[in-house]
Design an enzyme around this catalytic site. Structure first.
Site, PDB file in Angstrom:
ATOM      1  N   TYR A   1       0.835  -1.197   0.000  1.00 20.54           N
ATOM      2  CA  TYR A   1       0.000   0.000   0.000  1.00 20.54           C
ATOM      3  C   TYR A   1       0.873   1.251   0.000  1.00 20.54           C
ATOM      4  CZ  TYR A   1      -4.104  -2.767   1.341  1.00 20.54           C
ATOM      5  OH  TYR A   1      -5.133  -3.671   1.386  1.00 20.54           O
TER       6      TYR A   1
ATOM      7  N   TYR B   1      -0.449 -10.342   0.579  1.00 20.07           N
ATOM      8  CA  TYR B   1       0.616  -9.951   1.501  1.00 20.07           C
ATOM      9  C   TYR B   1       0.459 -10.691   2.821  1.00 20.07           C
ATOM     10  CZ  TYR B   1      -3.034  -6.586   2.940  1.00 20.07           C
ATOM     11  OH  TYR B   1      -4.206  -6.000   3.324  1.00 20.07           O
TER      12      TYR B   1
ATOM     13  N   ARG C   1      -3.176 -12.252   3.663  1.00 14.28           N
ATOM     14  CA  ARG C   1      -4.346 -11.611   3.079  1.00 14.28           C
ATOM     15  C   ARG C   1      -4.426 -12.044   1.628  1.00 14.28           C
ATOM     16  NH1 ARG C   1      -7.555  -7.723   4.386  1.00 14.28           N
ATOM     17  NH2 ARG C   1      -8.809  -9.297   3.343  1.00 14.28           N
TER      18      ARG C   1
ATOM     19  N   HIS D   1      -7.268  -8.696  -2.765  1.00 12.88           N
ATOM     20  CA  HIS D   1      -8.571  -8.089  -2.480  1.00 12.88           C
ATOM     21  C   HIS D   1      -8.558  -6.591  -2.788  1.00 12.88           C
ATOM     22  CE1 HIS D   1      -6.197  -7.360   1.161  1.00 12.88           C
ATOM     23  NE2 HIS D   1      -6.954  -6.300   1.355  1.00 12.88           N
TER      24      HIS D   1
ATOM     25  N   HIS E   1     -10.596  -3.075  -1.343  1.00 14.29           N
ATOM     26  CA  HIS E   1     -11.475  -2.500  -0.326  1.00 14.29           C
ATOM     27  C   HIS E   1     -12.500  -1.615  -1.023  1.00 14.29           C
ATOM     28  CE1 HIS E   1      -8.803  -3.576   3.081  1.00 14.29           C
ATOM     29  NE2 HIS E   1      -7.846  -3.403   2.177  1.00 14.29           N
TER      30      HIS E   1
END
Length: 200
Positions: free
Chosen positions: A71, A110, A120, A123, A125
């Site tokens: 991110y 990740y 995770r 995906h 959000h």
């Protein structure tokens, strides 16, 4: 409505303020001078209420990791590369039929730092704001066939298997761009027995 605990809401959520939504805000591929690394995809779907009526003029925001699973956020300290051509956030308004669309890249998985074998899954959000909603609704979209879904610590907090399945998008070849981008459809239902799981 199926919910997961609020402590699981990702700290990397974008903050746009209340400026006008531009027509290009849904194209995460063209926000910089260069082309982002990774597999280009189209993500689209329809937002409806529990009776199947379209949620018009709903503000739909997405944020995500880049293709390496990183991110663009101070909270992400994983040793993965930042893509200088990808910020990982976009927004759009649903049309009269409740439909939305984004152009982006497929995010990387990740590791979940609290457990060695937890990761995770890939995906996106989603955050929804609009008329008739007293609060922001936050959910996540998963990708079909991802083997990490069963090891995902966020998904595992949802006890209902059918509810977990409603977080998984489906391939949509009709919406794909030939030789360029695969498309995924992710419909969001606000309330009722078929509601999309939301974070509290």
């Amino acid at each position: 409505m199926v919910v997961v605990p609020s402590r699981l809401i990702d700290a990397s959520a974008p903050v746009y303020g209340y400026g006008e939504v531009r027509a290009t805000d849904n194209d995460l591929l063209s926000q910089h001078d260069g082309v982002p690394m990774g597999e280009q995809i189209i993500v689209h779907g329809r937002v409806t209420d529990s009776w199947g009526r379209p949620a018009r003029d709903m503000l739909v925001e997405i944020w995500q990791a880049n293709a390496a699973g990183k991110y663009v956020h101070d909270h992400d300290r994983t040793p993965k590369p930042i893509d200088p051509h990808f910020t990982g956030a976009g927004r759009t308004l649903t049309n009269a039929n409740g439909e939305y669309q984004f152009k982006t890249i497929k995010p990387g998985a990740y590791p979940w730092t609290q457990h060695r074998e937890a990761w995770r899954a890939q995906h996106l959000h989603f955050c929804l704001n609009g008329r008739g909603l007293s609060e922001r609704l936050v959910t996540q979209m998963l990708f079909p066939g991802d083997p990490l879904i069963d090891r995902d610590p966020i998904v595992s907090t949802i006890p209902d298997e059918k509810a977990r399945e409603r977080l998984i998008s489906r391939l949509d070849w009709e919406a794909a761009i030939d030789q360029i981008a695969i498309a995924y459809r992710f419909d969001i239902v606000l309330g009722g027995i078929n509601a999309t799981p939301m974070e509290r």
